[in-house]
Design a protein around this motif. Structure first.
Motif, PDB file in Angstrom:
ATOM      1  N   THR A  30     -24.411  75.721   1.252  1.00 10.16           N
ATOM      2  CA  THR A  30     -24.238  76.707  -0.057  1.00 10.16           C
ATOM      3  C   THR A  30     -25.500  77.135  -0.725  1.00 10.16           C
ATOM      4  O   THR A  30     -25.615  78.391  -1.030  1.00 10.16           O
ATOM      5  N   PHE A  31     -26.106  76.159  -0.905  1.00  6.95           N
ATOM      6  CA  PHE A  31     -27.284  76.306  -1.919  1.00  6.95           C
ATOM      7  C   PHE A  31     -28.369  77.229  -1.065  1.00  6.95           C
ATOM      8  O   PHE A  31     -29.080  78.110  -1.557  1.00  6.95           O
ATOM      9  N   TYR A  49     -21.064  75.527  -4.950  1.00  5.90           N
ATOM     10  CA  TYR A  49     -20.991  76.789  -5.196  1.00  5.90           C
ATOM     11  C   TYR A  49     -21.505  76.926  -6.509  1.00  5.90           C
ATOM     12  O   TYR A  49     -22.511  77.931  -6.871  1.00  5.90           O
ATOM     13  N   HIS A  58     -30.084  67.629  -4.965  1.00  9.96           N
ATOM     14  CA  HIS A  58     -29.492  68.978  -4.369  1.00  9.96           C
ATOM     15  C   HIS A  58     -28.818  69.003  -3.214  1.00  9.96           C
ATOM     16  O   HIS A  58     -28.417  69.805  -2.628  1.00  9.96           O
ATOM     17  N   ASN A  81     -26.929  80.861  -0.809  1.00 11.57           N
ATOM     18  CA  ASN A  81     -26.699  81.487  -1.826  1.00 11.57           C
ATOM     19  C   ASN A  81     -27.959  81.751  -2.724  1.00 11.57           C
ATOM     20  O   ASN A  81     -28.109  82.764  -3.266  1.00 11.57           O
ATOM     21  N   HIS A  82     -28.785  80.726  -2.747  1.00 12.47           N
ATOM     22  CA  HIS A  82     -30.196  80.861  -3.279  1.00 12.47           C
ATOM     23  C   HIS A  82     -31.326  80.890  -2.488  1.00 12.47           C
ATOM     24  O   HIS A  82     -32.215  81.800  -2.668  1.00 12.47           O
ATOM     25  N   ASN A 136     -28.848  81.564  -9.087  1.00 11.11           N
ATOM     26  CA  ASN A 136     -29.148  82.860  -8.828  1.00 11.11           C
ATOM     27  C   ASN A 136     -29.555  83.478 -10.633  1.00 11.11           C
ATOM     28  O   ASN A 136     -30.222  84.340 -10.499  1.00 11.11           O
ATOM     29  N   SER A 158     -25.487  76.945  -6.763  1.00  9.20           N
ATOM     30  CA  SER A 158     -26.108  78.020  -6.298  1.00  9.20           C
ATOM     31  C   SER A 158     -25.917  79.286  -7.246  1.00  9.20           C
ATOM     32  O   SER A 158     -26.970  79.959  -7.229  1.00  9.20           O
TER      33      SER A 158
END
Length: 363
Positions: free
Chosen positions: A137-138, A227, A188, A141-142, A234, A230
């Motif tokens: 997810t990290f 989530y 993380h 999304n990032h 952002n 992440s």
């Protein structure tokens, strides 16, 4: 101090309305939107941009067929735009590098004026590490967006040099997570039990329970918390971009909550999450909006000239830094938690991100 120029815009405003309010910020420009499929806010974002005649519109996504369909739909309505399909898996750094290189080596695209990082995944049921060793997810999304944006920076800077200061923008689509979450710096990859984290890094247990999670103190991986991490990233990434690029080039980074929209983002939800969402709906905490309304705040962040006015860097309002870094319902929001907009946190994330992609970026 940054502000918006249309106080009447709100949670009901459609992306097409926002684009029509700022046509000169789009016409003749090159824009990139990540995570485009016909049923998502990435497509609604791209559609709004296409309505005002950009020269190039670059659409990225994991599934080539969805990109092809999206471009066909857009071309039928706005045939004068040159569309580019760019397959890219943000969770895979080699895929990101290949996609960025495709743009960098395309001589027909000399500059990039707007980047809207809209792609995202949520609630992956089990802890999953990418081939690069990052929680997926990290990574998606990032980290994928961080690497993609930084690799494209030569062409983003080229746009900044030939256009009015503050009109070159990098926008990250976040969520409401930055209002209730903070970074998990020491873990993380989600391998440590929550209760064993430093107290300052432990998640908001009540929020996790609200989303249907159980025994959260003894869990190390909770999908919604991955989530949340992440989405805080952002916001901090947008702040980091502004800190590094505003003074020298006039490039602005921003992040936003798009609202709650029924999209494919929820495809990973299990029974517990779906039940929790239904309870939040019944309690009035969740109110869905249209795809167009979900894309509207992205357009404000990308186009509104007021966000670039009065920029000195790190403006403080109500005790929080970086006023203007987080938008909600087409307006600047002060709801983000202090640690989600703190310059020190943004600098720390930048260093962590460079470490995870194995590359330092200086411009």
């Amino acid at each position: 101090m940054p502000s918006t120029t249309h106080p009447e815009f709100n949670n009901h405003t459609e992306a097409l309305e926002v684009a029509q309010a700022f046509p000169s910020a789009i016409q003749g420009k090159t824009a990139i939107v990540t995570g485009v499929n016909p049923n998502g806010i990435g497509f609604a974002t791209a559609e709004a941009l296409a309505s005002q005649s950009p020269t190039h519109l670059i659409l990225t996504g994991r599934t080539p067929s969805k990109l092809t369909t999206s471009i066909s739909l857009l071309r039928a309505k706005y045939p004068s735009v040159t569309y580019h399909a760019l397959p890219m898996d943000l969770s895979d750094q080699s895929s990101v590098r290949t996609a960025a290189n495709t743009i960098l080596t395309n001589p027909s695209i000399p500059e990039i004026n707007i980047v809207i990082n809209s792609a995202g995944i949520m609630n992956i049921p089990t802890r999953t590490l990418t081939p690069d060793g990052i929680e997926i997810t990290f990574a998606t999304n990032h980290i994928g967006h961080f690497l993609f944006t930084c690799l494209l920076m030569p062409k983003i800077i080229a746009a900044a040099k030939t256009n009015p200061r503050g009109t070159t923008r990098i926008v990250n689509v976040s969520s409401l997570s930055p209002t209730i979450a903070k970074m998990r710096w020491s873990d993380h990859t989600f391998s440590i039990k929550n209760k064993d984290l430093p107290e300052a890094e432990q998640p908001n247990y009540n929020v996790l329970r609200q989303w249907g999670a159980t025994d959260v103190e003894n869990a190390s991986y909770v999908p919604v918390e991955a989530y949340n991490q992440s989405k805080v990233a952002n916001v901090l990434f947008g702040i980091g971009l502004t800190r590094k690029l505003w003074e020298k080039f006039g490039i602005l980074g921003a992040a936003l909550h798009p609202g709650i929209i029924q999209t494919e983002l929820a495809r990973g939800f299990g029974d517990k999450e779906l039940e929790a969402v239904e309870k939040m709906k019944q309690a009035g905490y969740i109110q869905h909006r249209s795809l167009g309304a979900g894309a509207a705040t992205s357009l404000v962040a990308a186009l509104d000239p007021g966000l670039a006015e009065g920029m000195v860097g790190g403006e403080v309002r109500d005790g929080k830094e970086n006023w203007g870094a987080f938008l909600l319902d087409c307006q600047i929001s002060g709801l983000a938690a202090h640690l989600a907009v703190a310059s020190e946190e943004a600098d720390r994330l930048w260093g962590v991100s460079e470490g995870l992609v194995g590359e330092k970026f200086e411009w």
